[in-house]
Scaffold this active site. Structure first.
Site, PDB file in Angstrom:
ATOM      1  N   ASP A 175      10.434  71.294  54.723  1.00  0.00           N
ATOM      2  CA  ASP A 175      11.872  71.119  54.486  1.00  0.00           C
ATOM      3  C   ASP A 175      12.313  69.797  55.088  1.00  0.00           C
ATOM      4  O   ASP A 175      11.509  68.881  55.231  1.00  0.00           O
ATOM      5  CB  ASP A 175      12.617  72.297  55.169  1.00  0.00           C
ATOM      6  CG  ASP A 175      13.946  72.618  54.519  1.00  0.00           C
ATOM      7  OD1 ASP A 175      14.899  71.840  54.702  1.00  0.00           O
ATOM      8  OD2 ASP A 175      14.033  73.652  53.829  1.00  0.00           O
ATOM      9  N   HIS A 231      19.826  71.168  56.852  1.00  0.00           N
ATOM     10  CA  HIS A 231      19.266  72.198  55.964  1.00  0.00           C
ATOM     11  C   HIS A 231      18.009  72.819  56.574  1.00  0.00           C
ATOM     12  O   HIS A 231      17.866  74.039  56.627  1.00  0.00           O
ATOM     13  CB  HIS A 231      18.977  71.577  54.594  1.00  0.00           C
ATOM     14  CG  HIS A 231      18.454  72.520  53.566  1.00  0.00           C
ATOM     15  ND1 HIS A 231      17.103  72.806  53.437  1.00  0.00           N
ATOM     16  CD2 HIS A 231      19.092  73.247  52.609  1.00  0.00           C
ATOM     17  CE1 HIS A 231      16.944  73.654  52.430  1.00  0.00           C
ATOM     18  NE2 HIS A 231      18.125  73.934  51.914  1.00  0.00           N
ATOM     19  N   SER A 399      18.010  78.715  48.891  1.00  0.00           N
ATOM     20  CA  SER A 399      17.470  78.122  50.119  1.00  0.00           C
ATOM     21  C   SER A 399      17.627  79.062  51.303  1.00  0.00           C
ATOM     22  O   SER A 399      16.841  79.018  52.242  1.00  0.00           O
ATOM     23  CB  SER A 399      18.235  76.847  50.485  1.00  0.00           C
ATOM     24  OG  SER A 399      17.676  75.719  49.865  1.00  0.00           O
TER      25      SER A 399
END
Ligand SMILES: [Ca+2]
Ligand SMILES: [Ca+2]
Ligand SMILES: [Ca+2]
Ligand SMILES: [Ca+2]
Length: 453
Positions: A175, A231, A399
């Site tokens: 990620d 994120h 996600s």
């Protein structure tokens, strides 16, 4: 408590406007649809090439191999994981001044070329819905927990029964980076015991001082760079934020350790995704680490054989690949989304559900290509705040659904060393709870259930 919640809300509101500008375009479903189907985005001027078995890269370089063609060798990707399975040339990242589709056609016509494809650009799969802020962790609740939410994965129920994920289980987080110093992530991020920080590649894996994973985006050892790594930090908190410490949130598995493998900064490339998967494969092979899965809350681009090959190498060492099903709101049986739609048996493709059990409107689905649902709407987790402080925010997206599954896999894996690879995937899928809204649009028709007892 009240002041905590209001400060959390303020922090999120402060974060989202900054996110909105950069990500609004990237996450527009129609925009994504157009790029995934009609013209997937790729790095201009770059092509990935795999030569047929037995064809070597001449010492004089690619010009000798492809005389007269407008290509130069940008990078030969020959990872340790590839060498382990006998690859001699690996994947060639070529640079060209010609249009990419044209160069791919030319290369494909060469009988020595097995694969020629774009270096796709992939993106995180967090939806752009900044107004969904509710401040509760419904995703980890269960039928018998207080508060209760039958659509959560029931991790809180597992904790109540003593299953908190202790057991030396490791997962990779492919990620953005992770803020490992976040107050609710300290100690949860894996530290490479074979790699003291001394300027030397002590464990011989080709990466100097990769004690906290590796950053393939910048090709350096710092797997947290700045608040742009929100994120990755959010995904990590859902998998394994510290539980029962009186702070912030609680991840699905409190005992898991997470390896940061950074290759995204909002977006990333196929070439760096390949290196990320191979990094985990090699760590597991090299050190015998107990890596059971990687979490992949990103996607986009078109079919890539060389990326699929990297996932297969993970599969061969019993690392499951958990993938976000994607945020295009479409049926991926007919309009595939990658990497979730590669047909590797080791992939677990995860759709998103809301706290009332419906499919999140943004979530992709598919009776063949999507395995199971998990909470992905209104998910609170850890994020970096201004000045790299510890903050919390609610995000939406497949996600956020994938890391709930990765966390449950870690919980299950900690109960029995026999649960690895496809047996672990089987245990996850068998435990699922039949869910009307997922019936016929996912392979199991189930939502994820981690309420171990
Ligand atoms: Ca190293
Ligand atoms: Ca070192
Ligand atoms: Ca870095
Ligand atoms: Ca906590």
């Amino acid at each position: 408590m009240k002041s905590t919640l209001s400060s959390l809300a303020l922090m999120s509101l402060a974060l989202f406007p900054a996110l909105g500008a950069a990500q609004a375009k990237a996450f527009n479903p129609l925009d994504s649809f157009a790029r995934s189907i009609a013209s997937p985005s790729y790095v201009e001027g770059e092509v990935l090439v795999k030569l047929k078995a037995g064809v070597r890269l001449p010492a004089r370089g690619v010009q000798a191999l492809f005389p007269g063609m407008d290509v130069v060798l940008e990078e030969q990707i020959l990872t340790a994981a590839m060498r382990t399975v006998g690859e001699q040339t690996g994947v060639l990242l070529l640079r060209t001044t010609r249009p990419v589709p044209e160069m791919i056609e030319l290369l494909k016509a060469d009988p020595r070329v097995e694969v020629a494809e774009p270096n796709f650009i992939v993106e995180t799969q967090q939806a752009n819905d900044p107004h969904y802020l509710n401040g509760n962790l419904w995703g980890v609740y269960g039928r018998e927990t207080t508060p209760q939410n039958i659509y959560g994965v029931g991790a809180a129920q597992a904790w109540n029964n003593g299953f908190t994920g202790q057991g030396n289980v490791i997962v990779g987080v492919i990620d953005e980076g992770i803020l490992a110093t976040h107050e609710d992530l300290q100690g949860q991020v894996w530290v490479n015991p074979f790699e003291p920080v001394d300027g030397i590649d002590n464990d011989g894996n080709g990466f100097v001082d990769d004690n906290l994973g590796w950053d393939f985006y910048n090709n350096d050892r710092t797997t947290y760079d700045d608040t742009g790594d929100n994120h990755g930090t959010h995904v990590a908190g859902t998998i394994g934020a510290k539980g029962n410490n009186g702070i912030g949130v609680a991840g699905v598995s409190w005992g898991v350790r997470m390896i940061p493998v950074k290759f995204l900064q909002n977006s990333g490339s196929t070439a760096n995704a390949i290196k990320s998967f191979d990094y985990l494969t090699d760590l597991k092979t090299r050190h015998g680490l107990n890596i059971v899965a990687s979490n992949n809350s990103w996607g986009g681009g078109g079919f890539s054989q060389t990326l699929k090959d990297a996932i297969t190498r993970c599969e061969q060492v019993n690392i499951l690949t958990v993938c976000a099903a994607g945020n295009n709101g479409r049926n991926t049986d007919t309009q595939p989304f990658y990497p979730s739609c590669y047909d590797n048996v080791s992939i677990v493709s995860v759709a998103s559900i809301t706290s009332t059990g419906s499919r999140s409107s943004f979530s992709n689905y598919g009776a063949v290509t999507v395995d199971i649902g998990a909470p992905g709407s209104g998910v609170w987790s850890t994020v970096p705040g201004t000045g790299n402080t510890s903050a919390y925010a609610s995000y939406n997206g497949t996600s956020m659904a994938a890391p709930h599954v990765t966390g449950v896999l870690a919980l299950i894996a900690a109960t029995d060393p026999g649960y690895r690879g496809l047996k672990l995937k089987g245990a996850l899928l068998r435990r699922g709870t039949p869910t009307t809204t997922l019936s016929g649009i996912t392979q199991t028709g189930d939502r994820t259930n981690g309420a171990l007892r």
